[in-house]
Design a protein around this motif. Structure first.
Motif, PDB file in Angstrom:
ATOM      1  N   GLY A  66       0.798  -1.227   0.000  1.00 25.46           N
ATOM      2  CA  GLY A  66       0.000   0.000   0.000  1.00 25.46           C
ATOM      3  C   GLY A  66       0.825   1.270   0.000  1.00 25.46           C
ATOM      4  N   GLY A  67       2.055   1.228  -0.503  1.00 31.98           N
ATOM      5  CA  GLY A  67       2.917   2.406  -0.456  1.00 31.98           C
ATOM      6  C   GLY A  67       2.937   3.212  -1.750  1.00 31.98           C
ATOM      7  N   LYS A  68       3.609   4.356  -1.653  1.00 31.86           N
ATOM      8  CA  LYS A  68       3.809   5.228  -2.811  1.00 31.86           C
ATOM      9  C   LYS A  68       5.310   5.322  -3.093  1.00 31.86           C
ATOM     10  CE  LYS A  68      -0.295   8.073  -1.893  1.00 31.86           C
ATOM     11  NZ  LYS A  68      -0.803   9.459  -1.673  1.00 31.86           N
ATOM     12  N   ASP A  92       7.385   6.600  -0.318  1.00 34.45           N
ATOM     13  CA  ASP A  92       7.604   5.628   0.755  1.00 34.45           C
ATOM     14  C   ASP A  92       8.758   4.687   0.414  1.00 34.45           C
ATOM     15  OD1 ASP A  92       5.365   6.608   2.230  1.00 34.45           O
ATOM     16  OD2 ASP A  92       4.038   5.470   0.914  1.00 34.45           O
ATOM     17  N   ALA A  93       8.831   4.275  -0.853  1.00 36.27           N
ATOM     18  CA  ALA A  93       9.903   3.375  -1.274  1.00 36.27           C
ATOM     19  C   ALA A  93      11.262   4.068  -1.185  1.00 36.27           C
ATOM     20  CB  ALA A  93       9.644   2.893  -2.699  1.00 36.27           C
ATOM     21  N   ILE A  94      11.323   5.351  -1.575  1.00 34.15           N
ATOM     22  CA  ILE A  94      12.585   6.099  -1.503  1.00 34.15           C
ATOM     23  C   ILE A  94      13.019   6.233  -0.045  1.00 34.15           C
ATOM     24  CG2 ILE A  94      13.667   8.339  -1.915  1.00 34.15           C
ATOM     25  CD1 ILE A  94      11.816   8.617  -4.367  1.00 34.15           C
ATOM     26  N   ALA A  95      12.056   6.533   0.831  1.00 33.65           N
ATOM     27  CA  ALA A  95      12.374   6.682   2.253  1.00 33.65           C
ATOM     28  C   ALA A  95      12.884   5.361   2.832  1.00 33.65           C
ATOM     29  CB  ALA A  95      11.145   7.164   3.013  1.00 33.65           C
ATOM     30  N   LYS A  96      12.254   4.263   2.436  1.00 34.86           N
ATOM     31  CA  LYS A  96      12.658   2.958   2.963  1.00 34.86           C
ATOM     32  C   LYS A  96      14.021   2.530   2.430  1.00 34.86           C
ATOM     33  CE  LYS A  96      10.846  -1.631   3.995  1.00 34.86           C
ATOM     34  NZ  LYS A  96       9.710  -2.568   3.868  1.00 34.86           N
ATOM     35  N   SER A  97      14.399   3.023   1.242  1.00 31.34           N
ATOM     36  CA  SER A  97      15.697   2.652   0.664  1.00 31.34           C
ATOM     37  C   SER A  97      16.854   3.205   1.495  1.00 31.34           C
ATOM     38  CB  SER A  97      15.802   3.172  -0.768  1.00 31.34           C
ATOM     39  OG  SER A  97      15.962   4.590  -0.785  1.00 31.34           O
ATOM     40  N   VAL A 149       9.969   9.225 -11.343  1.00 33.76           N
ATOM     41  CA  VAL A 149       8.539   8.918 -11.251  1.00 33.76           C
ATOM     42  C   VAL A 149       7.919   9.874 -10.226  1.00 33.76           C
ATOM     43  CG1 VAL A 149       6.838   7.096 -10.842  1.00 33.76           C
ATOM     44  CG2 VAL A 149       9.133   6.493 -11.651  1.00 33.76           C
ATOM     45  N   ASP A 150       6.672  10.229 -10.444  1.00 35.53           N
ATOM     46  CA  ASP A 150       5.974  11.109  -9.499  1.00 35.53           C
ATOM     47  C   ASP A 150       5.996  10.495  -8.099  1.00 35.53           C
ATOM     48  OD1 ASP A 150       4.305  12.754  -8.084  1.00 35.53           O
ATOM     49  OD2 ASP A 150       2.615  12.628  -9.476  1.00 35.53           O
ATOM     50  N   VAL A 151       6.434  11.267  -7.118  1.00 38.90           N
ATOM     51  CA  VAL A 151       6.562  10.758  -5.742  1.00 38.90           C
ATOM     52  C   VAL A 151       5.219  10.333  -5.152  1.00 38.90           C
ATOM     53  CG1 VAL A 151       8.664  12.043  -5.209  1.00 38.90           C
ATOM     54  CG2 VAL A 151       6.428  13.109  -4.804  1.00 38.90           C
ATOM     55  N   ASN A 152       4.107  10.835  -5.696  1.00 33.35           N
ATOM     56  CA  ASN A 152       2.783  10.502  -5.165  1.00 33.35           C
ATOM     57  C   ASN A 152       2.135   9.310  -5.884  1.00 33.35           C
ATOM     58  OD1 ASN A 152       2.607  12.617  -3.177  1.00 33.35           O
ATOM     59  ND2 ASN A 152       2.382  14.058  -4.869  1.00 33.35           N
ATOM     60  N   LYS A 153       2.852   8.730  -6.820  1.00 30.56           N
ATOM     61  CA  LYS A 153       2.307   7.591  -7.567  1.00 30.56           C
ATOM     62  C   LYS A 153       2.323   6.344  -6.678  1.00 30.56           C
ATOM     63  CE  LYS A 153       3.145   4.839 -11.752  1.00 30.56           C
ATOM     64  NZ  LYS A 153       1.769   4.981 -12.281  1.00 30.56           N
ATOM     65  N   LEU A 183      16.767   7.610  -9.082  1.00 29.39           N
ATOM     66  CA  LEU A 183      16.978   8.959  -8.556  1.00 29.39           C
ATOM     67  C   LEU A 183      17.993   9.681  -9.433  1.00 29.39           C
ATOM     68  CD1 LEU A 183      17.148   7.998  -4.784  1.00 29.39           C
ATOM     69  CD2 LEU A 183      15.293   9.207  -5.929  1.00 29.39           C
ATOM     70  N   VAL A 184      17.559  10.806  -9.985  1.00 31.70           N
ATOM     71  CA  VAL A 184      18.364  11.536 -10.966  1.00 31.70           C
ATOM     72  C   VAL A 184      18.868  12.834 -10.358  1.00 31.70           C
ATOM     73  CG1 VAL A 184      18.373  12.560 -13.268  1.00 31.70           C
ATOM     74  CG2 VAL A 184      16.951  10.558 -12.799  1.00 31.70           C
ATOM     75  N   LYS A 185      20.156  13.127 -10.636  1.00 28.62           N
ATOM     76  CA  LYS A 185      20.728  14.393 -10.181  1.00 28.62           C
ATOM     77  C   LYS A 185      20.028  15.523 -10.922  1.00 28.62           C
ATOM     78  CE  LYS A 185      23.729  17.195  -8.188  1.00 28.62           C
ATOM     79  NZ  LYS A 185      23.680  17.469  -6.736  1.00 28.62           N
ATOM     80  N   GLY A 186      19.362  16.392 -10.169  1.00 28.23           N
ATOM     81  CA  GLY A 186      18.605  17.476 -10.794  1.00 28.23           C
ATOM     82  C   GLY A 186      19.201  18.833 -10.504  1.00 28.23           C
ATOM     83  N   ASN A 187      18.513  19.853 -10.974  1.00 28.29           N
ATOM     84  CA  ASN A 187      18.921  21.229 -10.705  1.00 28.29           C
ATOM     85  C   ASN A 187      18.269  21.702  -9.411  1.00 28.29           C
ATOM     86  OD1 ASN A 187      20.411  21.613 -13.151  1.00 28.29           O
ATOM     87  ND2 ASN A 187      18.452  21.682 -14.236  1.00 28.29           N
TER      88      ASN A 187
END
Length: 345
Positions: free
Chosen positions: A107-109, A112-117, A128-132, A142-146
């Motif tokens: 049931g995660g988004k 949540d997966a990024i936080a658990k990593s 990917v949209d963090v709310n998906k 995870l991409v290096k952004g501006n």
């Protein structure tokens, strides 16, 4: 005939009553439930006493072995039941540069997966949209952004972003621009790392003020007055006008004002001074000079005669000139001891 008709009606009524009793004894109350599956809602008609699993089958919603539901599958629906939440199991991979981690959630988004990593994501954004909601087998990179500094509504915050243009970035940050708002960068400008974007909230207001119209001074020549003489022939009065301004406010503070319209509500009255240009009456002038000289002579004599007697002082000295213009008259002098004296001149 009449008896038979009444018997038939009674039979129909009895049958209806028996049907109602049967439905009450054997039937179940129907309710409506919302089934929520990864944010999507489906309304289902369910009967009180059905299990959650039976309701999901009726709605043709399949639940996997590792999926979970609230309430649980074997729980029964009651009159107070409102919704059923389906939580999907997902095994996903989170990648950061050359590192990757596999995480499992129910049931995660994406967030949540990024936080658990456990990855430190400063300066990185997911592809990917963090709310998906998570899908089983998903890969999140995870991409290096501006990083862009945004100042708006009195606050400055740094945001990592994948936006390509300033306009995309503002939409990403849910910044709504008013029709008069100003942005420090062009909306179609490309996003660069370290860019600073300032949004100024601009509002125009119309304001009215009552202002003074100053009178003017005018001079009029007249031979009715002797040359060198002057007199005030019209008193001045300031006028009034209503001025309309278009005022520009930036972030709540006045930045500029522009006069849009003005209307005179009270005309000013100018001051008029009349100056004489007429010939001077020489006899009158000489008489005036003679009278002035006589008065000066008398004042000199008075000064000599007004020495105070020993032992007393002058309390008051009142001048009473003759009314015939001769320059003669008298002084009434009162001394400190209460005595008085008349001195002619």
């Amino acid at each position: 005939m009449k008896t038979k008709g009444m018997t038939k009606a009674a039979a129909i009524l009895l049958a209806m009553l028996m049907f109602a009793l049967t439905f009450t004894a054997c039937g179940s109350k129907e309710i409506k439930l919302n089934v929520i599956d990864k944010g999507a809602q489906t309304e289902v008609d369910a009967a009180v006493g059905m299990t959650v699993e039976e309701v999901l089958k009726k709605a043709e919603i399949t639940v996997g072995e590792k999926d979970e539901t609230e309430p649980k599958l074997d729980e029964k629906i009651t009159e107070d039941s409102k919704e059923i939440n389906v939580k999907r199991y997902a095994k996903v991979v989170v990648k950061l540069d050359k590192d990757s981690k596999t995480v499992e959630l129910v049931g995660g988004k994406v967030s949540d997966a990024i936080a658990k990593s456990g990855f430190k994501t400063d300066g990185y954004t997911p592809d990917v949209d963090v709310n998906k909601y998570l899908e089983d087998g998903m890969t999140i990179t995870l991409v290096k952004g501006n990083t862009v500094s945004l100042t708006v509504d009195g606050k400055t915050t740094d945001y990592p972003t994948k936006a390509k243009t300033v306009e995309e970035f503002l939409k990403e940050q849910k910044v709504e621009l008013g029709k008069d708002d100003e942005v420090s960068e062009k909306l179609d400008a490309a996003i660069k790392d370290g860019m600073k974007i300032t949004v100024k909230r601009v509002e125009y207001k119309t304001e009215e003020k009552t202002e003074k119209i100053e009178f003017k001074k005018e001079e009029v020549l007249s031979d009715a007055l002797a040359e060198g003489a002057s007199e005030l022939t019209q008193k001045s009065v300031d006028g009034e006008k209503t001025v309309t301004y278009k005022v520009k406010y930036v972030d709540g503070k006045e930045e500029s004002r522009e006069k849009a319209e003005e209307k005179v509500t009270k005309e000013p009255v100018n001051q008029i001074v009349t100056k004489g240009t007429g010939a001077v009456n020489r006899d009158y002038q000489e008489s005036e000079q003679s009278s002035q000289q006589s008065q000066e002579s008398q004042q000199s004599q008075e000064s000599q005669q007004s020495e105070e007697p020993a032992g007393k002082t002058v309390v008051s000295k009142q001048n009473y000139p003759d009314c015939d213009g001769s320059g003669h008259g008298y002084y009434e002098i009162i001394y400190s001891d209460g005595t008085s004296e008349i001195q002619e001149y």
